[in-house]
Design a protein around this motif. Structure first.
Motif, PDB file in Angstrom:
ATOM      1  N   GLN A  30      32.261 -40.863 -21.420  1.00 20.03           N
ATOM      2  CA  GLN A  30      30.970 -40.090 -21.597  1.00 20.03           C
ATOM      3  C   GLN A  30      31.742 -39.030 -22.398  1.00 20.03           C
ATOM      4  O   GLN A  30      32.593 -38.317 -22.081  1.00 20.03           O
ATOM      5  CB  GLN A  30      30.683 -39.448 -20.338  1.00 20.03           C
ATOM      6  CG  GLN A  30      29.508 -38.182 -20.225  1.00 20.03           C
ATOM      7  CD  GLN A  30      28.001 -39.025 -20.733  1.00 20.03           C
ATOM      8  OE1 GLN A  30      28.054 -40.211 -20.655  1.00 20.03           O
ATOM      9  NE2 GLN A  30      27.267 -38.156 -21.207  1.00 20.03           N
ATOM     10  N   ASP A  31      30.835 -38.545 -23.466  1.00 21.21           N
ATOM     11  CA  ASP A  31      31.462 -37.556 -24.543  1.00 21.21           C
ATOM     12  C   ASP A  31      30.450 -36.266 -24.048  1.00 21.21           C
ATOM     13  O   ASP A  31      29.167 -36.241 -23.946  1.00 21.21           O
ATOM     14  CB  ASP A  31      30.824 -37.844 -25.810  1.00 21.21           C
ATOM     15  CG  ASP A  31      30.968 -36.927 -26.777  1.00 21.21           C
ATOM     16  OD1 ASP A  31      31.532 -35.513 -26.600  1.00 21.21           O
ATOM     17  OD2 ASP A  31      30.964 -37.023 -27.987  1.00 21.21           O
ATOM     18  N   ASP A  35      27.244 -35.067 -24.924  1.00 18.57           N
ATOM     19  CA  ASP A  35      26.201 -35.878 -23.714  1.00 18.57           C
ATOM     20  C   ASP A  35      25.706 -37.105 -24.059  1.00 18.57           C
ATOM     21  O   ASP A  35      24.396 -37.238 -24.179  1.00 18.57           O
ATOM     22  CB  ASP A  35      25.061 -34.667 -23.349  1.00 18.57           C
ATOM     23  CG  ASP A  35      24.362 -35.254 -22.129  1.00 18.57           C
ATOM     24  OD1 ASP A  35      25.115 -35.633 -21.449  1.00 18.57           O
ATOM     25  OD2 ASP A  35      23.267 -34.634 -21.816  1.00 18.57           O
ATOM     26  N   ARG A  36      26.774 -37.949 -24.462  1.00 21.52           N
ATOM     27  CA  ARG A  36      26.030 -39.064 -24.682  1.00 21.52           C
ATOM     28  C   ARG A  36      27.267 -40.245 -24.337  1.00 21.52           C
ATOM     29  O   ARG A  36      28.575 -39.705 -24.185  1.00 21.52           O
ATOM     30  CB  ARG A  36      25.909 -39.423 -26.336  1.00 21.52           C
ATOM     31  CG  ARG A  36      26.906 -39.411 -27.148  1.00 21.52           C
ATOM     32  CD  ARG A  36      27.018 -39.645 -28.608  1.00 21.52           C
ATOM     33  NE  ARG A  36      28.272 -39.342 -29.261  1.00 21.52           N
ATOM     34  CZ  ARG A  36      28.112 -39.652 -30.872  1.00 21.52           C
ATOM     35  NH1 ARG A  36      26.950 -39.608 -31.344  1.00 21.52           N
ATOM     36  NH2 ARG A  36      29.248 -39.268 -31.612  1.00 21.52           N
ATOM     37  N   THR A  37      26.970 -41.450 -23.992  1.00 20.85           N
ATOM     38  CA  THR A  37      27.717 -42.617 -23.708  1.00 20.85           C
ATOM     39  C   THR A  37      28.641 -43.174 -24.986  1.00 20.85           C
ATOM     40  O   THR A  37      27.665 -43.342 -26.080  1.00 20.85           O
ATOM     41  CB  THR A  37      27.131 -43.630 -22.809  1.00 20.85           C
ATOM     42  OG1 THR A  37      26.248 -42.858 -21.621  1.00 20.85           O
ATOM     43  CG2 THR A  37      28.113 -44.804 -22.474  1.00 20.85           C
ATOM     44  N   VAL A  38      29.752 -43.354 -24.926  1.00 18.46           N
ATOM     45  CA  VAL A  38      30.566 -43.864 -25.902  1.00 18.46           C
ATOM     46  C   VAL A  38      31.618 -44.880 -25.386  1.00 18.46           C
ATOM     47  O   VAL A  38      31.652 -45.171 -24.295  1.00 18.46           O
ATOM     48  CB  VAL A  38      31.345 -43.009 -26.808  1.00 18.46           C
ATOM     49  CG1 VAL A  38      30.507 -41.926 -27.427  1.00 18.46           C
ATOM     50  CG2 VAL A  38      32.428 -42.200 -25.914  1.00 18.46           C
ATOM     51  N   GLU A  94      30.533 -46.448 -30.749  1.00 22.54           N
ATOM     52  CA  GLU A  94      29.312 -46.448 -30.805  1.00 22.54           C
ATOM     53  C   GLU A  94      29.335 -47.704 -29.233  1.00 22.54           C
ATOM     54  O   GLU A  94      29.961 -48.391 -29.306  1.00 22.54           O
ATOM     55  CB  GLU A  94      28.496 -47.118 -31.598  1.00 22.54           C
ATOM     56  CG  GLU A  94      27.059 -47.746 -31.398  1.00 22.54           C
ATOM     57  CD  GLU A  94      26.586 -48.724 -32.115  1.00 22.54           C
ATOM     58  OE1 GLU A  94      25.440 -49.134 -32.205  1.00 22.54           O
ATOM     59  OE2 GLU A  94      26.999 -48.718 -33.331  1.00 22.54           O
ATOM     60  N   GLU A 306      21.017 -46.778 -30.823  1.00 21.45           N
ATOM     61  CA  GLU A 306      20.475 -46.024 -29.471  1.00 21.45           C
ATOM     62  C   GLU A 306      19.955 -46.776 -28.705  1.00 21.45           C
ATOM     63  O   GLU A 306      18.444 -46.742 -28.420  1.00 21.45           O
ATOM     64  CB  GLU A 306      19.672 -44.723 -30.089  1.00 21.45           C
ATOM     65  CG  GLU A 306      20.278 -43.964 -31.274  1.00 21.45           C
ATOM     66  CD  GLU A 306      21.713 -43.181 -30.482  1.00 21.45           C
ATOM     67  OE1 GLU A 306      21.555 -42.996 -29.452  1.00 21.45           O
ATOM     68  OE2 GLU A 306      22.439 -42.640 -31.370  1.00 21.45           O
ATOM     69  N   THR A 308      19.392 -47.538 -24.654  1.00 19.56           N
ATOM     70  CA  THR A 308      19.551 -47.140 -23.242  1.00 19.56           C
ATOM     71  C   THR A 308      20.184 -48.167 -22.259  1.00 19.56           C
ATOM     72  O   THR A 308      20.255 -49.189 -22.533  1.00 19.56           O
ATOM     73  CB  THR A 308      18.084 -46.556 -22.777  1.00 19.56           C
ATOM     74  OG1 THR A 308      17.169 -47.698 -22.717  1.00 19.56           O
ATOM     75  CG2 THR A 308      17.474 -45.529 -23.210  1.00 19.56           C
TER      76      THR A 308
END
Length: 496
Positions: A30-31, A35-38, A94, A306, A308
């Motif tokens: 988690q970045d 606030d994003r998944t990497v 990504e 992107e 989900t």
């Protein structure tokens, strides 16, 4: 296993390992700043504290990041940054909720249609890489990620010189499997664009056949020996994909199609292409690339990336994009193909290449296709053999592809309608030919003969064709053909 307390650079929280191998571990993370998944690849360093090998591993991480910076493609995993933490490199990438193709075909071999869809996407990314001067060198099922909706992306660019899955250690030990190696690479030569074509062909072969084109061996050395010979087990389940696979898996690199050609032929084979699934352009910066930052860089992720979080499940159709974006892709593609390829389509079978000479007439029909010569939406070989007449009995009784090719030319130029029926629908569509244009071409010649016929693989025949024009001129060309059996009759499916 969750690792809630472990953080990198006080920004990336490691959640769970999601993959890895001899070169490192890949984590879902988690970045917390964005606030994003990497996905973060932790590169493993040699345990023997060898400074040279340690430095080499660090340079490999930097090289992979720089290569990723050169290639921005929606079917290649994006690398955001390279970091150094705990005295080793980490690649921030990504994240695509997915399974590797290796895991998927381990559970169940893919259908031919699924293999074609994955191949069309991956060949698009590799074609873009090749145009940017990048050779992947490690194309294999484990490096292809497929999401639940069918989106496929290739990862793990940056190995400077690799022999497929083979890694020679300092002691000479071989780790991994050479199941996807091109023969020339297995013999120790450097991998080039043609090697990527072979490896993708071997990957698609494994997807539908459930094993490597080299078969099964008890140990990597035995498999490496098979790979170096280039002898493959002919595919049995690939259906309409078979002719292209055989060309991609040709022993000689010069006989393989380019990755651009692979992508185009796979898209022709798609039975239900989505609007967004056209050839995709890769962005290649003109200027020299700056050094990769040692702090996280913010990079715009392509819309297709992107995705989900979804639970693993059955493969479905490809993700669709808006009609406007699709039209833009098509326009870009046309421009790229005109600049990159700069050559007319090849002529129909038995036709010499278009060129200026005293013995030839004007351009061949393939350069000026009839307005009615629209390719079939699904140009696959006919499901049943054409009617057999006494004039074609020699072709029908041919036991080998070489015999069939010789018999085919014995029909020309006198028995055109019979010879026409010995070309597959896929061949006719790829050359944009109709019976009318075919007859128009052959009306210029009085005789044709075949010599130096040799078979280089299942259904692959190389031969010298001599044409005598009605004006008395003579011309000889050497071509390689792929023939397939339809209803027990050999038919010509491609010519190069």
């Amino acid at each position: 296993m969750l690792v809630e307390s472990r953080r990198i650079r006080d920004r990336y929280r490691l959640l769970e390992p999601i993959g890895g191998g001899a070169m490192g571990t890949v984590w879902r993370a988690q970045d917390e700043k964005l606030d994003r998944t990497v996905a973060i690849k932790e590169l493993l360093l040699p345990q023997d504290h060898d400074e040279h090998r340690t430095e080499e591993a660090k340079n490999r991480a930097m090289r992979e990041a720089r290569i990723a910076a050169r290639l921005q493609h929606s079917r290649a995993i994006t690398v955001f940054a390279v970091l150094e933490e705990e005295d080793r490199p980490w690649l921030v990438m990504e994240y695509l909720p997915s399974k590797s193709l290796a895991v998927m075909i381990g559970e169940e071999p893919a259908t031919v249609d699924d293999a074609i869809r994955v191949g069309a996407q991956i060949s698009s990314a590799l074609a873009g890489a090749h145009r940017a001067g990048i050779v992947h060198r490690d194309v294999k099922p484990a490096n292809i990620l497929v999401s639940e909706d069918g989106t496929a992306k290739i990862t793990d660019f940056g190995i400077s010189r690799a022999i497929g899955d083979v890694k020679l250690t300092a002691t000479g030990e071989i780790a991994g499997t050479p199941a996807y190696l091109a023969p020339e690479v297995a013999r120790g030569e450097d991998a080039d664009f043609a090697a990527d074509v072979f490896s993708l062909g071997a990957t698609l072969y494994a997807a539908v056949e459930g094993q490597s084109p080299y078969g099964v061996a008890d140990n990597p050395i035995a498999l490496l020996y098979k790979a170096s010979s280039g002898e493959i087990v002919p595919p049995e389940k690939a259906g309409p994909l078979t002719p292209l696979l055989l060309r991609m898996l040709a022993t000689e690199p010069a006989e393989r199609p380019s990755m651009d050609e692979v992508e185009q032929e796979l898209r022709v084979l798609l039975t239900d292409p989505e609007p967004g699934e056209s050839v995709l352009a890769a962005t290649v910066p003109d200027a020299e690339l700056p050094a990769v930052p040692t702090v996280p860089a913010v990079v715009s992720v392509p819309a297709a990336g992107e995705v989900t979080k979804v639970s693993p499940g059955a493969r479905k159709g490809l993700i669709a994009v808006g009609a406007g974006a699709a039209l833009l892709c098509v326009a870009v593609v046309v421009a790229i193909l005109l600049v990159v390829r700069q050559k007319p389509p090849q002529d129909n079978a038995a036709a010499p290449p278009s060129q200026e000479s005293s013995s030839s007439a004007s351009a061949t029909p393939s350069t000026t296709p009839s307005p009615t010569a629209t390719p079939s939406p699904t140009p696959t070989p006919a499901t049943s053999a054409p009617p057999i007449s006494p004039t074609v009995s020699t072709v029908a009784s041919a036991k080998t592809a070489g015999e069939a090719l010789t018999s085919y030319y014995s029909l020309l130029p006198g028995k055109l309608s019979t010879a026409w029926n010995l070309l597959t629908d896929h061949f006719k569509a790829s050359k944009r030919q109709t019976l009318s244009t075919y007859e128009g071409f052959w009306s210029k010649y009085s005789k044709v003969s075949v010599s130096n016929v040799s078979e280089s693989g299942p259904g692959r025949v190389t031969a010298s064709i001599t044409y005598v024009s009605k004006s008395g001129g003579t011309e000889t060309n050497t071509n390689t053909f792929t023939l397939v059996q339809v209803g027990g009759v050999w038919m010509i499916d491609s010519q190069s």
